[in-house]
Design a protein around this motif. Structure first.
Motif, PDB file in Angstrom:
ATOM      1  N   VAL A   1     -23.057 -78.188   1.901  1.00 13.12           N
ATOM      2  CA  VAL A   1     -22.735 -78.377   0.561  1.00 13.12           C
ATOM      3  C   VAL A   1     -22.293 -79.878   0.356  1.00 13.12           C
ATOM      4  CG1 VAL A   1     -20.579 -77.865  -0.790  1.00 13.12           C
ATOM      5  CG2 VAL A   1     -21.425 -76.050   0.512  1.00 13.12           C
ATOM      6  N   ALA A   2     -21.688 -80.708   1.282  1.00  8.34           N
ATOM      7  CA  ALA A   2     -21.578 -81.963   1.315  1.00  8.34           C
ATOM      8  C   ALA A   2     -23.055 -82.662   0.852  1.00  8.34           C
ATOM      9  CB  ALA A   2     -20.624 -82.675   2.345  1.00  8.34           C
ATOM     10  N   LEU A   3     -23.900 -82.511   1.640  1.00  9.30           N
ATOM     11  CA  LEU A   3     -25.365 -83.137   1.401  1.00  9.30           C
ATOM     12  C   LEU A   3     -25.796 -82.820   0.003  1.00  9.30           C
ATOM     13  CD1 LEU A   3     -26.881 -82.308   4.764  1.00  9.30           C
ATOM     14  CD2 LEU A   3     -26.477 -84.338   4.065  1.00  9.30           C
ATOM     15  N   ARG A   4     -25.495 -81.788  -0.358  1.00  9.89           N
ATOM     16  CA  ARG A   4     -26.137 -81.231  -1.979  1.00  9.89           C
ATOM     17  C   ARG A   4     -25.168 -81.866  -2.805  1.00  9.89           C
ATOM     18  NH1 ARG A   4     -30.274 -81.420  -1.630  1.00  9.89           N
ATOM     19  NH2 ARG A   4     -30.393 -80.745  -3.582  1.00  9.89           N
ATOM     20  N   LEU A   5     -23.917 -82.127  -2.527  1.00 13.60           N
ATOM     21  CA  LEU A   5     -23.025 -82.893  -3.621  1.00 13.60           C
ATOM     22  C   LEU A   5     -23.493 -84.278  -3.742  1.00 13.60           C
ATOM     23  CD1 LEU A   5     -19.569 -81.410  -2.892  1.00 13.60           C
ATOM     24  CD2 LEU A   5     -20.593 -81.090  -4.683  1.00 13.60           C
ATOM     25  N   LEU A   6     -23.877 -84.920  -2.355  1.00  8.86           N
ATOM     26  CA  LEU A   6     -24.189 -86.266  -2.375  1.00  8.86           C
ATOM     27  C   LEU A   6     -25.389 -86.365  -3.047  1.00  8.86           C
ATOM     28  CD1 LEU A   6     -23.058 -87.439   1.378  1.00  8.86           C
ATOM     29  CD2 LEU A   6     -22.211 -88.133  -0.965  1.00  8.86           C
ATOM     30  N   ASP A   7     -26.415 -85.458  -3.186  1.00  5.48           N
ATOM     31  CA  ASP A   7     -27.762 -85.620  -3.631  1.00  5.48           C
ATOM     32  C   ASP A   7     -27.536 -85.325  -5.217  1.00  5.48           C
ATOM     33  OD1 ASP A   7     -30.481 -86.020  -3.256  1.00  5.48           O
ATOM     34  OD2 ASP A   7     -30.871 -83.694  -3.413  1.00  5.48           O
ATOM     35  N   GLY A   8     -26.530 -85.089  -5.733  1.00  9.33           N
ATOM     36  CA  GLY A   8     -26.283 -84.880  -7.046  1.00  9.33           C
ATOM     37  C   GLY A   8     -26.609 -83.400  -7.439  1.00  9.33           C
ATOM     38  N   ASP A   9     -26.459 -82.330  -6.629  1.00 10.98           N
ATOM     39  CA  ASP A   9     -27.044 -81.104  -7.033  1.00 10.98           C
ATOM     40  C   ASP A   9     -26.126 -80.428  -8.082  1.00 10.98           C
ATOM     41  OD1 ASP A   9     -27.004 -78.281  -6.839  1.00 10.98           O
ATOM     42  OD2 ASP A   9     -28.283 -78.448  -5.165  1.00 10.98           O
ATOM     43  N   GLN A  10     -26.599 -80.352  -9.144  1.00 13.88           N
ATOM     44  CA  GLN A  10     -25.657 -80.047 -10.109  1.00 13.88           C
ATOM     45  C   GLN A  10     -24.949 -78.574  -9.998  1.00 13.88           C
ATOM     46  OE1 GLN A  10     -24.814 -82.054 -12.717  1.00 13.88           O
ATOM     47  NE2 GLN A  10     -23.033 -80.496 -13.154  1.00 13.88           N
ATOM     48  N   ARG A  11     -25.637 -77.730  -9.372  1.00 16.39           N
ATOM     49  CA  ARG A  11     -25.260 -76.243  -8.922  1.00 16.39           C
ATOM     50  C   ARG A  11     -24.124 -76.177  -8.213  1.00 16.39           C
ATOM     51  NH1 ARG A  11     -23.428 -71.959  -9.053  1.00 16.39           N
ATOM     52  NH2 ARG A  11     -24.074 -70.094  -8.581  1.00 16.39           N
ATOM     53  N   MET A  12     -24.249 -77.243  -7.245  1.00 17.40           N
ATOM     54  CA  MET A  12     -22.908 -77.360  -6.320  1.00 17.40           C
ATOM     55  C   MET A  12     -21.989 -77.784  -6.913  1.00 17.40           C
ATOM     56  SD  MET A  12     -23.398 -75.919  -3.129  1.00 17.40           S
ATOM     57  CE  MET A  12     -24.458 -74.601  -4.371  1.00 17.40           C
ATOM     58  N   ILE A  13     -22.201 -78.971  -7.692  1.00 19.97           N
ATOM     59  CA  ILE A  13     -20.879 -79.641  -8.312  1.00 19.97           C
ATOM     60  C   ILE A  13     -20.341 -78.413  -9.502  1.00 19.97           C
ATOM     61  CG2 ILE A  13     -20.487 -81.536 -10.220  1.00 19.97           C
ATOM     62  CD1 ILE A  13     -22.907 -82.776  -9.159  1.00 19.97           C
ATOM     63  N   ASP A  14     -20.912 -77.786 -10.176  1.00 20.51           N
ATOM     64  CA  ASP A  14     -20.444 -77.027 -11.165  1.00 20.51           C
ATOM     65  C   ASP A  14     -19.784 -75.809 -10.181  1.00 20.51           C
ATOM     66  OD1 ASP A  14     -21.788 -78.061 -13.230  1.00 20.51           O
ATOM     67  OD2 ASP A  14     -23.390 -77.005 -13.380  1.00 20.51           O
ATOM     68  N   ALA A  15     -20.148 -75.181  -9.023  1.00 18.72           N
ATOM     69  CA  ALA A  15     -19.605 -74.216  -8.438  1.00 18.72           C
ATOM     70  C   ALA A  15     -18.269 -74.829  -7.759  1.00 18.72           C
ATOM     71  CB  ALA A  15     -20.330 -74.010  -7.198  1.00 18.72           C
ATOM     72  N   ILE A  16     -17.976 -75.900  -7.471  1.00 15.17           N
ATOM     73  CA  ILE A  16     -16.512 -76.612  -7.271  1.00 15.17           C
ATOM     74  C   ILE A  16     -15.759 -76.716  -8.565  1.00 15.17           C
ATOM     75  CG2 ILE A  16     -15.505 -78.669  -6.321  1.00 15.17           C
ATOM     76  CD1 ILE A  16     -17.652 -79.106  -4.423  1.00 15.17           C
ATOM     77  N   LYS A  17     -16.244 -77.263  -9.740  1.00 13.58           N
ATOM     78  CA  LYS A  17     -15.656 -77.433 -10.872  1.00 13.58           C
ATOM     79  C   LYS A  17     -15.068 -76.107 -11.612  1.00 13.58           C
ATOM     80  CE  LYS A  17     -17.407 -82.023 -12.168  1.00 13.58           C
ATOM     81  NZ  LYS A  17     -17.925 -82.794 -13.427  1.00 13.58           N
ATOM     82  N   ASN A  18     -15.981 -75.041 -11.586  1.00 15.53           N
ATOM     83  CA  ASN A  18     -15.484 -73.740 -12.216  1.00 15.53           C
ATOM     84  C   ASN A  18     -14.968 -72.989 -11.190  1.00 15.53           C
ATOM     85  OD1 ASN A  18     -17.719 -72.653 -10.709  1.00 15.53           O
ATOM     86  ND2 ASN A  18     -19.078 -72.649 -12.210  1.00 15.53           N
ATOM     87  N   GLY A  19     -14.697 -73.455  -9.903  1.00 15.95           N
ATOM     88  CA  GLY A  19     -14.039 -72.592  -8.941  1.00 15.95           C
ATOM     89  C   GLY A  19     -14.800 -71.575  -8.286  1.00 15.95           C
ATOM     90  N   GLU A  20     -15.873 -71.518  -8.199  1.00 13.48           N
ATOM     91  CA  GLU A  20     -16.609 -70.465  -7.591  1.00 13.48           C
ATOM     92  C   GLU A  20     -16.611 -70.583  -6.018  1.00 13.48           C
ATOM     93  OE1 GLU A  20     -21.349 -68.493  -8.039  1.00 13.48           O
ATOM     94  OE2 GLU A  20     -20.909 -70.482  -9.165  1.00 13.48           O
ATOM     95  N   LEU A  21     -16.791 -71.492  -5.608  1.00 15.85           N
ATOM     96  CA  LEU A  21     -16.614 -71.864  -4.321  1.00 15.85           C
ATOM     97  C   LEU A  21     -15.185 -71.258  -3.762  1.00 15.85           C
ATOM     98  CD1 LEU A  21     -18.319 -74.984  -3.198  1.00 15.85           C
ATOM     99  CD2 LEU A  21     -19.065 -72.832  -2.684  1.00 15.85           C
ATOM    100  N   ASN A  22     -14.249 -71.779  -4.525  1.00 14.71           N
ATOM    101  CA  ASN A  22     -12.893 -71.259  -4.258  1.00 14.71           C
ATOM    102  C   ASN A  22     -12.673 -69.773  -4.403  1.00 14.71           C
ATOM    103  OD1 ASN A  22      -9.802 -72.165  -4.163  1.00 14.71           O
ATOM    104  ND2 ASN A  22     -10.092 -70.743  -5.992  1.00 14.71           N
ATOM    105  N   GLU A  23     -13.326 -69.162  -5.344  1.00 13.25           N
ATOM    106  CA  GLU A  23     -13.227 -67.728  -5.449  1.00 13.25           C
ATOM    107  C   GLU A  23     -13.764 -66.856  -4.486  1.00 13.25           C
ATOM    108  OE1 GLU A  23     -15.068 -64.261  -8.532  1.00 13.25           O
ATOM    109  OE2 GLU A  23     -14.711 -66.356  -9.078  1.00 13.25           O
TER     110      GLU A  23
END
Length: 268
Positions: free
Chosen positions: A231-253
């Motif tokens: 997940v960290a690698l994808r965030l550093l790569d600017g992966d919008q899906r991972m960024i959105d998953a954190i911002k909208n709480g999907e990973l949290n859920e």
């Protein structure tokens, strides 16, 4: 009927992430994902494992078709989901996003990666990406009969040691290797086989430090996340899906249900 209902300690009890993927596990003990490049014989492997116990539909909210099937082995019931054929999991197409999200968010008990024995080196790109996400995988080297006709020799044991997962040499059209594949699926799903997957380590010092720092932040937010480094690698790569998953709480859920006050956005 399986006894997983109401049993939160059972390996297949993960209702939130599976329901989001449209998977009903009420009568099954384990869920299996089937991944692979196009034209590797993945559908033949799927048909071989499931026989007539399969049905088709669409992925939730998508126009992409999905095939699901079932099989039993060693007293356990398995649901298998055939993922779209894809060359990578970098989410540059809808098929790649579906395959990636199911392995990441669906958390299958086993991910089978089917590769073409005659094009093994090319197919290993997807295998290595899958192993960055999950620690529970089986490699099915299919079309081994065609490889043999081309005088291509594959050392399954050496490949298994290098990758850290079971490797099965198969020719699904002839049912060759299918009993061994079933046994490998069962052993990984049940925990009898502990995978130690290969991880890519060609990072620069700066990237390694950045990945470690961000991985620490991800784990602080989601302590049970099994693939925080990826997940960290994808965030550093600017992966919008991972960024959105954190911002909208999907990973949290899905991984670490906490209160709204604790659900803070990780600063990348």
């Amino acid at each position: 009927m399986s006894d997983i209902n109401g049993c939160e300690s059972c390996p297949a009890y993960k209702p939130g992430n599976l329901i989001k993927q449209g998977i009903n596990m009420s009568e099954f003990d384990f869920v299996v994902a089937l991944a692979g490049n196009p034209n590797t014989g993945k559908s033949t492997v799927f048909n071989n494992l499931t026989g007539l116990r399969q049905h088709t539909g669409n992925w939730p909210g998508k126009t992409v078709s999905r095939a699901e099937g079932a099989f039993s082995f060693s007293g356990k019931k398995f649901k298998i989901v055939d993922l779209p054929g894809t060359y990578s999991l970098l989410s540059t197409s809808q098929d790649e996003e579906i395959a990636r999200d199911f392995i990441l968010f669906g958390k299958p008990d086993v991910t089978i990666v089917v590769v073409d024995a005659t094009m093994l080196e090319r197919n290993l790109n997807l295998v290595l990406q899958v192993l960055e996400i999950t620690e529970k995988a089986v490699l099915c080297v299919n079309l081994i009969d065609e490889a043999e006709r081309k005088n291509i020799t594959i050392d399954g044991r050496s490949l298994s040691r290098e990758l850290g997962i079971p490797v099965i040499l198969a020719a699904a059209r002839q049912n060759r290797g299918m009993p061994e594949l079933l046994n490998a699926i069962f052993e990984v799903a049940s925990g009898k086989y502990k995978c130690k997957p290969h991880r890519i380590s060609s990072e620069t010092y700066e990237l390694k430090r950045a990945v470690e720092k961000l991985t620490g932040k991800v784990l602080k937010q989601y302590p049970q996340l099994p693939n925080a480094r990826w997940v960290a690698l994808r965030l550093l790569d600017g992966d919008q899906r991972m960024i959105d998953a954190i911002k909208n709480g999907e990973l949290n859920e899905l991984y670490h249900p906490v209160s709204q006050e604790q659900n803070q956005v990780i600063e990348t």
